[in-house]
Design a protein around this motif. Structure first.
Motif, short mmCIF file in Angstrom:
data_model
loop_
_atom_site.label_atom_id
_atom_site.label_comp_id
_atom_site.label_asym_id
_atom_site.label_seq_id
_atom_site.Cartn_x
_atom_site.Cartn_y
_atom_site.Cartn_z
N GLY A 60 -14.58 33.74 24.19
CA GLY A 60 -15.95 34.05 23.82
C GLY A 60 -16.49 33.11 22.75
O GLY A 60 -15.83 32.17 22.32
N ARG A 61 -17.70 33.37 22.35
CA ARG A 61 -18.37 32.56 21.33
C ARG A 61 -18.36 33.33 20.01
O ARG A 61 -18.88 34.44 19.91
N TRP A 62 -17.74 32.77 18.96
CA TRP A 62 -17.62 33.40 17.65
C TRP A 62 -18.47 32.63 16.65
O TRP A 62 -18.34 31.42 16.52
N THR A 63 -19.32 33.34 15.93
CA THR A 63 -20.18 32.70 14.94
C THR A 63 -20.12 33.47 13.63
O THR A 63 -20.30 34.69 13.61
N LEU A 64 -19.86 32.74 12.54
CA LEU A 64 -19.90 33.31 11.20
C LEU A 64 -21.23 32.92 10.57
O LEU A 64 -21.69 31.78 10.73
N ALA A 92 -24.98 38.27 2.20
CA ALA A 92 -24.66 38.96 3.45
C ALA A 92 -23.76 38.06 4.29
O ALA A 92 -23.97 36.84 4.36
N LEU A 93 -22.77 38.65 4.90
CA LEU A 93 -21.83 37.94 5.77
C LEU A 93 -21.89 38.59 7.14
O LEU A 93 -21.86 39.82 7.25
N SER A 94 -21.97 37.77 8.18
CA SER A 94 -22.03 38.33 9.54
C SER A 94 -21.00 37.66 10.44
O SER A 94 -20.62 36.51 10.23
N LEU A 95 -20.57 38.41 11.43
CA LEU A 95 -19.69 37.89 12.48
C LEU A 95 -20.28 38.33 13.81
O LEU A 95 -20.54 39.52 14.04
N ASN A 96 -20.55 37.34 14.66
CA ASN A 96 -21.10 37.60 16.00
C ASN A 96 -20.11 37.10 17.04
O ASN A 96 -19.55 36.00 16.91
N TRP A 97 -19.93 37.89 18.08
CA TRP A 97 -19.05 37.51 19.18
C TRP A 97 -19.76 37.84 20.47
O TRP A 97 -20.41 38.88 20.61
N VAL A 100 -13.19 27.99 19.21
CA VAL A 100 -12.19 28.67 20.03
C VAL A 100 -12.54 28.39 21.49
O VAL A 100 -13.67 28.04 21.81
N GLY A 101 -11.58 28.60 22.36
CA GLY A 101 -11.83 28.35 23.78
C GLY A 101 -12.86 29.31 24.35
O GLY A 101 -13.01 30.44 23.87
N GLU A 102 -13.58 28.86 25.38
CA GLU A 102 -14.63 29.68 25.98
C GLU A 102 -14.09 30.98 26.58
O GLU A 102 -14.81 31.97 26.68
#
Length: 183
Positions: A28-32, A87-92, A23-25
């Motif tokens: 933000g930064r999205w990490t699965l 375990a599933l994680s989402l970081n933003w 995604v565009g900066e």
């Protein structure tokens, strides 16, 4: 005794993968993230305490031990469930303009995503004359010359092998999150 030591765990596997979403900066930064854990059960034994004083000549102890651990079967032969947990994680994270190295963040985690269940602990009470002298009159036995008989020399407690508390089960699905500002 011969066999696995109590607490011996034969297999432990961890696998993980992370993917940063394109995604565009400005968003933000999205990490699965995904973590798979597999844990085989710890070894446990059918063991209890017995009094060996009548069968041992004191080799020089100031006081002879009144009880020792005796294995009523192969050491470490009992195992419970193998536990699978995903375990599933989402970081933003979003950098704040004008504030060097400061960002807003969110972290969400689902543990045990598929809500697997298993038994990880149990009651291991075994009665002998040493630890239950007022109940059924179990017979003493010479551990070097006699093979103990179930119901005669020892017996399993009424809840033996059964889970007795919340800690004896695999943790259920759990959602956790955190939100904040890093600087």
């Amino acid at each position: 005794p011969i066999g696995y030591n109590p607490g011996d765990q034969r297999h432990k596997v961890r696998g993980w993968v992370q993917y940063q979403l394109p995604v565009g900066e400005q968003f933000g930064r999205w990490t699965l993230g995904l973590v798979q854990r597999i844990d085989s059960s710890d070894a446990s034994s059918a063991d209890g305490t017995i009094d060996v004083r009548p069968y041992v000549t004191n080799p020089g102890y100031q006081s002879v031990p009144s009880s020792v651990t005796y294995y009523f079967g192969p050491r470490g032969a009992q195992r419970l469930d193998t536990i699978w947990r995903t375990a599933l994680s989402l970081n933003w994270g979003l950098r704040l303009r004008g504030l060097a190295r400061t960002e807003l963040f969110f972290r969400g985690v689902v543990t045990n995503l598929f809500n697997n269940s298993g038994q990880v602990g149990s009651n291991e009470t075994i009665y002998t004359t040493t630890n239950n002298p007022n109940a059924f009159p179990y017979q003493t036995f010479n551990p070097w010359t006699t093979t103990p008989q179930l119901g005669v020399h020892y017996d399993f407690g009424p809840d033996y092998g059964k889970p007795t508390g919340v800690g004896d089960y695999q943790s259920p699905r759990e959602f956790t999150f955190s939100v904040g500002v890093r600087f």
